[in-house]
Enzyme design. Structure first.
Site, PDB file in Angstrom:
ATOM      1  N   GLU A 131      10.798  -9.463  -4.615  1.00 19.95           N
ATOM      2  CA  GLU A 131      11.319  -7.624  -4.017  1.00 19.95           C
ATOM      3  C   GLU A 131      12.927  -8.433  -3.381  1.00 19.95           C
ATOM      4  O   GLU A 131      13.856  -7.088  -4.304  1.00 19.95           O
ATOM      5  CB  GLU A 131      10.446  -7.774  -2.816  1.00 19.95           C
ATOM      6  CG  GLU A 131       8.768  -7.174  -3.211  1.00 19.95           C
ATOM      7  CD  GLU A 131       7.739  -7.411  -2.552  1.00 19.95           C
ATOM      8  OE1 GLU A 131       7.719  -6.548  -1.894  1.00 19.95           O
ATOM      9  OE2 GLU A 131       8.041  -8.202  -1.428  1.00 19.95           O
TER      10      GLU A 131
ATOM     11  N   SER B 119       1.194  -1.388  -0.320  1.00 20.17           N
ATOM     12  CA  SER B 119       0.176   0.093   0.313  1.00 20.17           C
ATOM     13  C   SER B 119       1.144   1.536  -0.267  1.00 20.17           C
ATOM     14  O   SER B 119       0.732   2.555  -0.884  1.00 20.17           O
ATOM     15  CB  SER B 119      -0.931   0.414   1.269  1.00 20.17           C
ATOM     16  OG  SER B 119      -0.225  -0.262   2.935  1.00 20.17           O
TER      17      SER B 119
END
Length: 229
Positions: A108, A34
């Site tokens: 990631e 987010s």
């Protein structure tokens, strides 16, 4: 296990501040979550205003957001250098962090570790003195029960298979694997735990990012704190 907390304004400030670090000619790693989403949207606005960058997404989610924002995309094997990686964290303690709330930590980590500079965007709720958040561990599906036992018997943790929220069965990563959320309590030696987890057969990658964070941009209600490490 998706980490939440922190105001949207604080997350937005952190994300937008990190996006301002991108300059013409850069290849930028685009994290997942987010707070990072605010950075991706800000980068898209900068691209629309003339910024010349390429992005490397770390998940299906970040790829779709980057495409909708108008960021030109590339891949890790198509570039010589990743100049900057921007990513969030489920928990942050200095240069160490825990990631994987969105089950994207394998890709990631590959991109973040390859980057010349890895910037974490976070809000105050993510910062701690000692890591104690459950550590996500991506595992080959056929090995999850064996890995669960090894984590308990060899590493001293309690592993739980992450279940999907809107489908029957477990969460499946972009790589086709499953995720174990592993409780260890306070992690006094994260580097050693990282080595122990990596040594378990069947483990693809864990969510401990050890000595990788170069800078944190921490959003607050009053602004953004830049914390170089």
């Amino acid at each position: 296990m998706k980490a939440t907390g922190g105001s949207d304004d604080a997350k937005r400030r952190a994300g937008e501040r990190a996006a301002a670090e991108a300059t013409d000619g850069m290849v930028v790693g685009l994290g997942t979550g987010s707070t990072t989403a605010y950075a991706i949207r800000a980068l898209g606005q900068a691209v629309n205003a003339g910024l010349d960058i390429q992005g490397i997404p770390t998940s299906f989610q970040s790829r779709q957001l980057a495409l909708s924002a108008g960021i030109p995309l590339t891949s890790l094997d198509a570039v010589d250098t990743v100049h900057l990686a921007i990513d969030g964290a489920d928990q942050l303690a200095g240069r160490h962090c825990i990631k994987g709330g969105g089950a994207a930590h394998t890709r990631e980590k590959i991109v973040d570790a390859a980057a010349e500079r890895f910037v974490v965007v976070a809000d105050r709720t993510k910062q701690v003195e000692t890591l104690d958040h459950p550590v996500p561990v991506e595992v080959i599906p056929e090995a999850w029960t064996v890995v669960t036992d090894d984590i308990s018997n060899k590493v001293g943790g309690a592993a739980t298979l992450r279940e999907a929220e809107r489908k029957d069965g477990p969460v499946v990563t972009d790589n086709g694997n499953v995720v174990l959320d592993c409780e260890f309590g306070e992690i006094r030696d994260p580097a050693m735990l990282a080595l122990d987890l990596a040594a378990i057969p069947g483990v693809v990658e864990h969510g401990l990012f050890i000595n990788l964070v170069d800078t944190a941009f921490v959003g607050t209600d009053a602004g953004v704190e830049e914390q170089p490490f």
